[in-house]
Every structure is written in structure tokens, then in C-alpha cells.
Design an enzyme around this catalytic site. Structure first.
Site, PDB file in Angstrom:
ATOM      1  CG  HIS A  65     -28.802 -31.457  27.048  1.00 36.88           C
ATOM      2  ND1 HIS A  65     -28.621 -30.218  26.457  1.00 36.88           N
ATOM      3  CD2 HIS A  65     -27.739 -32.213  26.681  1.00 36.88           C
ATOM      4  CE1 HIS A  65     -27.479 -30.243  25.775  1.00 36.88           C
ATOM      5  NE2 HIS A  65     -26.927 -31.436  25.895  1.00 36.88           N
ATOM      6  CD  GLU A  66     -27.138 -36.279  27.516  1.00 31.92           C
ATOM      7  OE1 GLU A  66     -26.896 -37.013  26.548  1.00 31.92           O
ATOM      8  OE2 GLU A  66     -26.464 -35.264  27.768  1.00 31.92           O
ATOM      9  CG  HIS A  96     -27.661 -34.643  22.517  1.00 34.61           C
ATOM     10  ND1 HIS A  96     -27.217 -33.709  21.619  1.00 34.61           N
ATOM     11  CD2 HIS A  96     -27.064 -34.327  23.702  1.00 34.61           C
ATOM     12  CE1 HIS A  96     -26.384 -32.862  22.218  1.00 34.61           C
ATOM     13  NE2 HIS A  96     -26.275 -33.208  23.496  1.00 34.61           N
TER      14      HIS A  96
HETATM   15 ZN   LIG Z   1     -25.315 -32.248  24.942  1.00 33.22          ZN
END
Ligand SMILES: [Zn+2]
Length: 271
Positions: free
Chosen positions: A138-139, A142
Site C-alpha cells: 500500500h505504501e 502511494h
Molecule cells: Zn494510504
């Protein structure tokens, strides 16, 4: 001096906008990128090093190795994905780094250019390597989708009336630093934690599931991770990660709906 006709102004403006647009991998969303990537990266590398100097790295060798292993595995998956889609160029200035810091804070973030920090306080919730891959994927997503560039652009617009990042840094260094911290989820230290936009969160969840699956981690564990995370708000202040990443029913539903797409990459990685 002859004045330039209005439509020429408009044309120049349109060309500027087109030139300032980039496309998010996987989703294909067009995004405005007003801050030059080189400016974002140099600030990122500077802020990341400063953070590591001010914070204590974990002394737990096993957990540190796990963080670096999961990070590298997902990095390789991302590079593969971008190569498969002729987008390798987008990653050429990234300097990937994965560090585990000793902290009771439940948090994790990735600054532009692939600079990841995982806080040891989140490990009881990720539980195992696949759980950590949910957060890592997830990171990293980003950073790959350059959500930070968008958040900083919006922040500069609101806080400084749209100053260029370099000008803002020179004239309002403290405001700019706080904006940066809030934009990347380290706002706890300066007292601002802003929830990320739903659009960015959905996008990072979708990309993150694909990247973790390509790296050989079962994306289905994401549902359990977010359920565990949602339990964390019971009693006391919500952890930092939950302030920026609401773990509500909608998120869990959206992730569940995205699983079939990610599972195709998981099966390919498996076979
Ligand atoms: Zn996030």
C-alpha cells in the site's frame, strides 16, 4: 510592444497543463503534477535522512531483515509491472530504502522515490510477513502513483496560495516542513494528521494488492489485516496509521471487490 492575443495565452496555458499531467499506473487516472519531480525527490531524500537521524532504528535483526525482504520483493514486483507496461522510466530516479524504526507508534509511510519507514508498533497488527506485505504494498503504491506530489500541490495551494515548492521552502520553511510531514503521514510530531483522500486510498489499495500478489504474497490476507486495524481504535486515541487510513466497512468492501483482479497476479506468481 504588441500584446499577445487571449487565445494564445489560453493555448500556452493548455500546453502547460498537458505537460504537467502524468498518468497513474494501473488505474490510468490523469493527475496534475505541478511540482517538478526532481524537487520532490531532493526534498524527500533530505527529509528521509533527517528522520532517520532523529529516530532510532530497530535493533531486532529478524524483524529488520523481514522489513527489508518484503520491501525488496515488492520493489522487484513494481519494477516488473512497470517494465511490462513500458513505464520503467517513471521509476528511474527512485532510490528504494526500507527501514524499521523502534517506536510504539502504529504507523508506516513512504516518501517520494521509494523511501519507506515501518514503525515497530505496527508489527503486532501485521502479525506476519504477508500482513506486512499489505502495508508495504500500500505504501509503495502511494509512491508509485505519486500521491504525495498531488497532496503537496494541494497543500501549497491552500497554505501558501500556490507558491512553488522551492519558493515556499525558502520563504516559509516551517510551514512547508509541516505540510510535508502531514502529506506523508508523519504529522503526529507536528500535531496534524490529515486523512488521505478516499481516491488516493482506493488507488493505493488496488495497486498495493496487485504488487503484493506479484511478489508472491496472498492478497486475501489484506481483508484480515484491515479488520485487525479497525479494532485498534477501541479505547484511547486512534493510532497514527488509522488517522490517515480510516479502516471502515467501505474500505474492507472495496478491497474484497478488488481481490479477484489481484488474485490473477498471485496465481501467475505462484505458477
Ligand atoms: Zn494510504
Amino acid at each position: 510592444m504588441k500584446t499577445i492575443p487571449y487565445h494564445i495565452h489560453l493555448l500556452v496555458f493548455m500546453i502547460f497543463l498537458l505537460a504537467s499531467c502524468s498518468t497513474v499506473p494501473v488505474t490510468g487516472r490523469k493527475q496534475l503534477a505541478l511540482i517538478p519531480s526532481s524537487t520532490m525527490l531532493s526534498m524527500s531524500f533530505q527529509q528521509y535522512d533527517a528522520f532517520l537521524e532523529e529516530n532510532k532504528l530497530s535493533t531486532n535483526q529478524e524483524q529488520t531483515r523481514m522489513v527489508k525482504r518484503v520491501g525488496h520483493n515488492i520493489q522487484k514486483a513494481v519494477e516488473q509491472y512497470m517494465a511490462d507496461n513500458n513505464r520503467s522510466d517513471a521509476l528511474k530516479d527512485y532510490h528504494w530504502e526500507f527501514n524499521l524504526v523502534e517506536s510504539s507508534e502504529v504507523n508506516a509511510w513512504c516518501m517520494p522515490g521509494g523511501k519507506v519507514v515501518i514503525y515497530s508498533g505496527i508489527l503486532p497488527i501485521t502479525q506476519d510477513e504477508a500482513g506486512l506485505a499489505v502495508v508495504m504494498g500500500h505504501e509503495i503504491a502511494h509512491a508509485v502513483a505519486r500521491h504525495g506530489d498531488e497532496r503537496m500541490s494541494q497543500g501549497l495551494l491552500v497554505q501558501t496560495g500556490g507558491l512553488a515548492l522551492s519558493t515556499a521552502l525558502a520563504t516559509k520553511p516551517e510551514t512547508t516542513r509541516q505540510l510535508w510531514m502531514a502529506a506523508f503521514g508523519l504529522g503526529a510530531s507536528v500535531g496534524v494528521m490529515l486523512p488521505y483522500s478516499r481516491l488516493h486510498e482506493n488507488e493505493a489499495d488496488r495497486l498495493g494488492l496487485i504488487f503484493m500478489a506479484m511478489a508472491g504474497y496472498d492478497p486475501r490476507v489484506a481483508v484480515e489485516f484491515w479488520k485487525r486495524m479497525s479494532q485498534e481504535k477501541k479505547g484511547g486515541a486512534p493510532p497514527e496509521f488509522l488517522s490517515t487510513h480510516p479502516a471502515d466497512e467501505t474500505r474492507i468492501q472495496n478491497i474484497t471487490a478488488r481481490l479477484p483482479e489481484a488474485m490473477k497476479y498471485y496465481q501467475k506468481a505462484d505458477g
